[in-house]
Scaffold this motif. Structure first.
Motif, PDB file in Angstrom:
ATOM      1  N   MET A   1     -73.558 -95.566  -7.996  1.00 21.77           N
ATOM      2  CA  MET A   1     -73.545 -94.273  -8.689  1.00 21.77           C
ATOM      3  C   MET A   1     -74.846 -93.507  -8.451  1.00 21.77           C
ATOM      4  O   MET A   1     -74.822 -92.289  -8.242  1.00 21.77           O
ATOM      5  CB  MET A   1     -73.308 -94.490 -10.192  1.00 21.77           C
ATOM      6  CG  MET A   1     -71.888 -94.965 -10.495  1.00 21.77           C
ATOM      7  SD  MET A   1     -71.640 -95.545 -12.190  1.00 21.77           S
ATOM      8  CE  MET A   1     -71.959 -94.072 -13.116  1.00 21.77           C
ATOM      9  N   LYS A   2     -75.984 -94.204  -8.446  1.00 24.45           N
ATOM     10  CA  LYS A   2     -77.270 -93.543  -8.177  1.00 24.45           C
ATOM     11  C   LYS A   2     -77.294 -92.982  -6.761  1.00 24.45           C
ATOM     12  O   LYS A   2     -77.766 -91.867  -6.546  1.00 24.45           O
ATOM     13  CB  LYS A   2     -78.423 -94.525  -8.381  1.00 24.45           C
ATOM     14  CG  LYS A   2     -78.761 -94.785  -9.822  1.00 24.45           C
ATOM     15  CD  LYS A   2     -79.964 -95.708  -9.936  1.00 24.45           C
ATOM     16  CE  LYS A   2     -80.357 -95.907 -11.378  1.00 24.45           C
ATOM     17  NZ  LYS A   2     -81.549 -96.772 -11.516  1.00 24.45           N
ATOM     18  N   LEU A   3     -76.786 -93.750  -5.810  1.00 19.30           N
ATOM     19  CA  LEU A   3     -76.746 -93.291  -4.421  1.00 19.30           C
ATOM     20  C   LEU A   3     -75.867 -92.049  -4.296  1.00 19.30           C
ATOM     21  O   LEU A   3     -76.242 -91.078  -3.631  1.00 19.30           O
ATOM     22  CB  LEU A   3     -76.228 -94.408  -3.510  1.00 19.30           C
ATOM     23  CG  LEU A   3     -76.158 -94.095  -2.027  1.00 19.30           C
ATOM     24  CD1 LEU A   3     -77.527 -93.720  -1.482  1.00 19.30           C
ATOM     25  CD2 LEU A   3     -75.601 -95.287  -1.262  1.00 19.30           C
ATOM     26  N   GLN A   4     -74.708 -92.058  -4.960  1.00 16.68           N
ATOM     27  CA  GLN A   4     -73.824 -90.894  -4.925  1.00 16.68           C
ATOM     28  C   GLN A   4     -74.513 -89.678  -5.550  1.00 16.68           C
ATOM     29  O   GLN A   4     -74.413 -88.563  -5.021  1.00 16.68           O
ATOM     30  CB  GLN A   4     -72.513 -91.193  -5.665  1.00 16.68           C
ATOM     31  CG  GLN A   4     -71.617 -92.160  -4.923  1.00 16.68           C
ATOM     32  CD  GLN A   4     -70.423 -92.611  -5.761  1.00 16.68           C
ATOM     33  OE1 GLN A   4     -70.401 -92.479  -6.976  1.00 16.68           O
ATOM     34  NE2 GLN A   4     -69.425 -93.172  -5.089  1.00 16.68           N
ATOM     35  N   ALA A   5     -75.221 -89.887  -6.663  1.00 14.26           N
ATOM     36  CA  ALA A   5     -75.931 -88.782  -7.315  1.00 14.26           C
ATOM     37  C   ALA A   5     -77.013 -88.228  -6.391  1.00 14.26           C
ATOM     38  O   ALA A   5     -77.196 -87.006  -6.296  1.00 14.26           O
ATOM     39  CB  ALA A   5     -76.539 -89.248  -8.642  1.00 14.26           C
ATOM     40  N   MET A   6     -77.732 -89.119  -5.692  1.00 14.58           N
ATOM     41  CA  MET A   6     -78.769 -88.667  -4.764  1.00 14.58           C
ATOM     42  C   MET A   6     -78.158 -87.863  -3.621  1.00 14.58           C
ATOM     43  O   MET A   6     -78.706 -86.838  -3.208  1.00 14.58           O
ATOM     44  CB  MET A   6     -79.551 -89.868  -4.214  1.00 14.58           C
ATOM     45  CG  MET A   6     -80.442 -90.541  -5.237  1.00 14.58           C
ATOM     46  SD  MET A   6     -81.152 -92.109  -4.683  1.00 14.58           S
ATOM     47  CE  MET A   6     -81.959 -91.655  -3.188  1.00 14.58           C
ATOM     48  N   GLN A   7     -76.999 -88.314  -3.123  1.00 13.50           N
ATOM     49  CA  GLN A   7     -76.338 -87.596  -2.039  1.00 13.50           C
ATOM     50  C   GLN A   7     -75.863 -86.220  -2.516  1.00 13.50           C
ATOM     51  O   GLN A   7     -75.988 -85.228  -1.788  1.00 13.50           O
ATOM     52  CB  GLN A   7     -75.154 -88.420  -1.508  1.00 13.50           C
ATOM     53  CG  GLN A   7     -75.585 -89.656  -0.744  1.00 13.50           C
ATOM     54  CD  GLN A   7     -74.421 -90.595  -0.431  1.00 13.50           C
ATOM     55  OE1 GLN A   7     -73.398 -90.573  -1.097  1.00 13.50           O
ATOM     56  NE2 GLN A   7     -74.607 -91.435   0.571  1.00 13.50           N
ATOM     57  N   GLN A   8     -75.347 -86.153  -3.740  1.00 14.80           N
ATOM     58  CA  GLN A   8     -74.893 -84.873  -4.291  1.00 14.80           C
ATOM     59  C   GLN A   8     -76.079 -83.933  -4.501  1.00 14.80           C
ATOM     60  O   GLN A   8     -75.992 -82.737  -4.215  1.00 14.80           O
ATOM     61  CB  GLN A   8     -74.137 -85.098  -5.607  1.00 14.80           C
ATOM     62  CG  GLN A   8     -72.783 -85.746  -5.398  1.00 14.80           C
ATOM     63  CD  GLN A   8     -72.106 -86.134  -6.696  1.00 14.80           C
ATOM     64  OE1 GLN A   8     -72.716 -86.128  -7.761  1.00 14.80           O
ATOM     65  NE2 GLN A   8     -70.831 -86.496  -6.607  1.00 14.80           N
TER      66      GLN A   8
ATOM     67  N   THR B   1     -77.069 -82.522  -1.209  1.00 16.50           N
ATOM     68  CA  THR B   1     -76.106 -81.502  -0.777  1.00 16.50           C
ATOM     69  C   THR B   1     -76.349 -80.191  -1.508  1.00 16.50           C
ATOM     70  O   THR B   1     -76.352 -79.105  -0.901  1.00 16.50           O
ATOM     71  CB  THR B   1     -74.656 -81.994  -1.029  1.00 16.50           C
ATOM     72  OG1 THR B   1     -74.457 -83.197  -0.282  1.00 16.50           O
ATOM     73  CG2 THR B   1     -73.634 -80.956  -0.611  1.00 16.50           C
ATOM     74  N   VAL B   2     -76.584 -80.272  -2.823  1.00 17.16           N
ATOM     75  CA  VAL B   2     -76.859 -79.061  -3.614  1.00 17.16           C
ATOM     76  C   VAL B   2     -78.141 -78.395  -3.124  1.00 17.16           C
ATOM     77  O   VAL B   2     -78.198 -77.163  -2.982  1.00 17.16           O
ATOM     78  CB  VAL B   2     -76.942 -79.406  -5.128  1.00 17.16           C
ATOM     79  CG1 VAL B   2     -77.522 -78.256  -5.930  1.00 17.16           C
ATOM     80  CG2 VAL B   2     -75.565 -79.790  -5.657  1.00 17.16           C
ATOM     81  N   ASN B   3     -79.166 -79.184  -2.838  1.00 15.74           N
ATOM     82  CA  ASN B   3     -80.429 -78.623  -2.337  1.00 15.74           C
ATOM     83  C   ASN B   3     -80.228 -77.926  -0.992  1.00 15.74           C
ATOM     84  O   ASN B   3     -80.772 -76.837  -0.758  1.00 15.74           O
ATOM     85  CB  ASN B   3     -81.497 -79.714  -2.202  1.00 15.74           C
ATOM     86  CG  ASN B   3     -82.034 -80.170  -3.539  1.00 15.74           C
ATOM     87  OD1 ASN B   3     -81.921 -79.457  -4.541  1.00 15.74           O
ATOM     88  ND2 ASN B   3     -82.607 -81.363  -3.584  1.00 15.74           N
ATOM     89  N   GLU B   4     -79.446 -78.531  -0.109  1.00 19.26           N
ATOM     90  CA  GLU B   4     -79.173 -77.920   1.195  1.00 19.26           C
ATOM     91  C   GLU B   4     -78.433 -76.596   1.016  1.00 19.26           C
ATOM     92  O   GLU B   4     -78.749 -75.599   1.676  1.00 19.26           O
ATOM     93  CB  GLU B   4     -78.346 -78.864   2.069  1.00 19.26           C
ATOM     94  CG  GLU B   4     -79.121 -80.053   2.599  1.00 19.26           C
ATOM     95  CD  GLU B   4     -78.232 -81.056   3.321  1.00 19.26           C
ATOM     96  OE1 GLU B   4     -77.076 -80.721   3.660  1.00 19.26           O
ATOM     97  OE2 GLU B   4     -78.705 -82.187   3.553  1.00 19.26           O
ATOM     98  N   LEU B   5     -77.440 -76.591   0.115  1.00 20.00           N
ATOM     99  CA  LEU B   5     -76.696 -75.352  -0.141  1.00 20.00           C
ATOM    100  C   LEU B   5     -77.613 -74.273  -0.720  1.00 20.00           C
ATOM    101  O   LEU B   5     -77.512 -73.100  -0.369  1.00 20.00           O
ATOM    102  CB  LEU B   5     -75.515 -75.617  -1.078  1.00 20.00           C
ATOM    103  CG  LEU B   5     -74.365 -76.424  -0.480  1.00 20.00           C
ATOM    104  CD1 LEU B   5     -73.330 -76.759  -1.553  1.00 20.00           C
ATOM    105  CD2 LEU B   5     -73.711 -75.666   0.659  1.00 20.00           C
ATOM    106  N   GLY B   6     -78.505 -74.698  -1.603  1.00 19.69           N
ATOM    107  CA  GLY B   6     -79.462 -73.747  -2.187  1.00 19.69           C
ATOM    108  C   GLY B   6     -80.370 -73.151  -1.128  1.00 19.69           C
ATOM    109  O   GLY B   6     -80.645 -71.946  -1.131  1.00 19.69           O
ATOM    110  N   GLN B   7     -80.821 -73.971  -0.193  1.00 17.93           N
ATOM    111  CA  GLN B   7     -81.681 -73.479   0.885  1.00 17.93           C
ATOM    112  C   GLN B   7     -80.916 -72.509   1.783  1.00 17.93           C
ATOM    113  O   GLN B   7     -81.449 -71.475   2.203  1.00 17.93           O
ATOM    114  CB  GLN B   7     -82.221 -74.653   1.707  1.00 17.93           C
ATOM    115  CG  GLN B   7     -83.246 -75.494   0.967  1.00 17.93           C
ATOM    116  CD  GLN B   7     -83.628 -76.756   1.728  1.00 17.93           C
ATOM    117  OE1 GLN B   7     -83.070 -77.061   2.773  1.00 17.93           O
ATOM    118  NE2 GLN B   7     -84.578 -77.495   1.176  1.00 17.93           N
TER     119      GLN B   7
END
Length: 126
Positions: A92-99, A102-108
């Motif tokens: 679950m932590k790994l999935q949260a880190m991946q999400q 992804t959100v950071n990339e979209l924000g950039q």
């Protein structure tokens, strides 16, 4: 380490030699005369009281020590409930880190697109 194991229907039911539990069993009781003296001693015979199950075979397998200190066939250790919960938490932590990534990339990408729009609007006004 390699050890003999007892296998029944594809399942290991014993690690190490089978304990047949040989016990002395009374075959004939002692005999006494009229005065109570023993005229014939009791006769005992050793008998197997725990025979190996029908169809069981002895094989050699690789054995290892289990987390609880017992012996198990190598590769058959099952994780404890705590270990399973730890694995789920790590997943679950790994999935949260991946999400989050992804959100950071979209924000950039969104910020870059806004800057590009601002630059385009500024270029039109000149």
């Amino acid at each position: 380490m390699i050890k003999d194991v007892v296998v029944l229907d594809g399942q290991v039911i014993n690690i190490g030699p089978w304990d047949e539990q040989i016990r002395p069993v009374l075959v004939s009781p002692p005999e006494h005369d009229d005065e109570g003296n023993v005229t014939k001693e009791a006769v005992y015979e050793d008998r197997v009281t725990n025979p190996m199950p029908e169809g069981a075979v002895i094989e050699q397998r690789e054995i290892e020590t289990a987390p609880d200190g017992g012996l198990i066939v190598k590769g058959t250790a099952k994780p404890s409930e705590t270990e399973l919960l730890g694995q789920q938490l790590a997943t679950m932590k790994l999935q949260a880190m991946q999400q989050t990534a992804t959100v950071n990339e979209l924000g950039q990408e969104l910020a870059a697109a806004k800057l590009e729009l601002i630059n385009l609007k500024g270029a039109e006004q000149v």
